[in-house]
Write a protein that holds these residues in place. Sequence first.
Motif, PDB file in Angstrom:
ATOM      1  N   LYS A 110       0.831  -1.211   0.000  1.00  0.00           N
ATOM      2  CA  LYS A 110       0.000   0.000   0.000  1.00  0.00           C
ATOM      3  C   LYS A 110       0.865   1.262   0.000  1.00  0.00           C
ATOM      4  O   LYS A 110       0.622   2.206  -0.737  1.00  0.00           O
ATOM      5  CB  LYS A 110      -0.933   0.025   1.216  1.00  0.00           C
ATOM      6  CG  LYS A 110      -2.089  -0.893   1.120  1.00  0.00           C
ATOM      7  CD  LYS A 110      -3.108  -0.340   0.147  1.00  0.00           C
ATOM      8  CE  LYS A 110      -4.405  -1.093   0.291  1.00  0.00           C
ATOM      9  NZ  LYS A 110      -5.348  -0.726  -0.745  1.00  0.00           N
ATOM     10  N   LYS A 158       2.618   1.649  -3.350  1.00  0.00           N
ATOM     11  CA  LYS A 158       1.645   2.029  -4.389  1.00  0.00           C
ATOM     12  C   LYS A 158       1.368   3.522  -4.299  1.00  0.00           C
ATOM     13  O   LYS A 158       1.347   4.227  -5.298  1.00  0.00           O
ATOM     14  CB  LYS A 158       0.362   1.225  -4.233  1.00  0.00           C
ATOM     15  CG  LYS A 158      -0.689   1.519  -5.263  1.00  0.00           C
ATOM     16  CD  LYS A 158      -1.923   0.662  -5.041  1.00  0.00           C
ATOM     17  CE  LYS A 158      -2.996   1.015  -6.045  1.00  0.00           C
ATOM     18  NZ  LYS A 158      -4.241   0.260  -5.798  1.00  0.00           N
ATOM     19  N   ASN A 159       1.167   4.021  -3.071  1.00  0.00           N
ATOM     20  CA  ASN A 159       0.899   5.446  -2.879  1.00  0.00           C
ATOM     21  C   ASN A 159       2.141   6.293  -3.165  1.00  0.00           C
ATOM     22  O   ASN A 159       2.023   7.416  -3.641  1.00  0.00           O
ATOM     23  CB  ASN A 159       0.390   5.711  -1.464  1.00  0.00           C
ATOM     24  CG  ASN A 159      -1.018   5.186  -1.268  1.00  0.00           C
ATOM     25  OD1 ASN A 159      -1.804   5.112  -2.205  1.00  0.00           O
ATOM     26  ND2 ASN A 159      -1.342   4.792  -0.053  1.00  0.00           N
ATOM     27  N   ASN A 195       4.368   5.708  -5.379  1.00  0.00           N
ATOM     28  CA  ASN A 195       4.640   5.714  -6.830  1.00  0.00           C
ATOM     29  C   ASN A 195       3.593   6.482  -7.617  1.00  0.00           C
ATOM     30  O   ASN A 195       3.621   6.497  -8.835  1.00  0.00           O
ATOM     31  CB  ASN A 195       4.751   4.279  -7.348  1.00  0.00           C
ATOM     32  CG  ASN A 195       5.998   3.594  -6.826  1.00  0.00           C
ATOM     33  OD1 ASN A 195       7.011   4.232  -6.616  1.00  0.00           O
ATOM     34  ND2 ASN A 195       5.894   2.301  -6.601  1.00  0.00           N
ATOM     35  N   ARG A 196       2.650   7.107  -6.948  1.00  0.00           N
ATOM     36  CA  ARG A 196       1.617   7.874  -7.649  1.00  0.00           C
ATOM     37  C   ARG A 196       2.141   9.205  -8.098  1.00  0.00           C
ATOM     38  O   ARG A 196       3.003   9.819  -7.669  1.00  0.00           O
ATOM     39  CB  ARG A 196       0.418   8.100  -6.749  1.00  0.00           C
ATOM     40  CG  ARG A 196      -0.400   6.857  -6.594  1.00  0.00           C
ATOM     41  CD  ARG A 196      -1.632   7.149  -5.800  1.00  0.00           C
ATOM     42  NE  ARG A 196      -2.431   5.943  -5.759  1.00  0.00           N
ATOM     43  CZ  ARG A 196      -3.558   5.857  -5.145  1.00  0.00           C
ATOM     44  NH1 ARG A 196      -4.053   6.899  -4.524  1.00  0.00           N
ATOM     45  NH2 ARG A 196      -4.242   4.751  -5.128  1.00  0.00           N
TER      46      ARG A 196
END
Length: 160
Positions: free
Chosen positions: A153, A156-157, A159-160
């Motif tokens: 999680k 993922k955040n 790499n935004r």
Amino acid sequence: MNTKFITKASAIAAIYVILVLLEIPLGTLAFGNIQIRIAEGLTLLPLIESAAIPGVFVGCIISNIILASVSGLGAIDIIGGSLVTLIAAYITSKMPNKVLGSLPPIILNGLIVSIWVSYFLNIPYLITSISIGIGELIAVSVFGNVAIYVYNKVMKNANR
């Protein structure tokens, strides 16, 4: 090694130490013959992140230095326990899935760490081995899956 790798490894080491520090009030559940060390859940991270190998190793060294005064296990646990964690993390990184990746820390801690824990605490090896193995099973299977979930999680955040 690049800065990103070192940063990840350092963050994992710091999280390991923090989790161990939070467990000290639990007494022997963190360092006795029954070891459910929540931080050991991080030993599953090498499945998905190579920086976790040095991260859990360094975190374990620092934690074992801190715990040495509480547990009385001393240098053998600082060096031996940390090396077991390093070897388990490396082997875990080579495993194809979470189930097989859980086995190295469970088996190695259960069989090797139990040697000196049983000796210093004067508890039979077999009992110590089984109890440390069960504690490691709980830590790795429960908290390891939580660690992987949270790590995914966060990444993922990031790499935004």
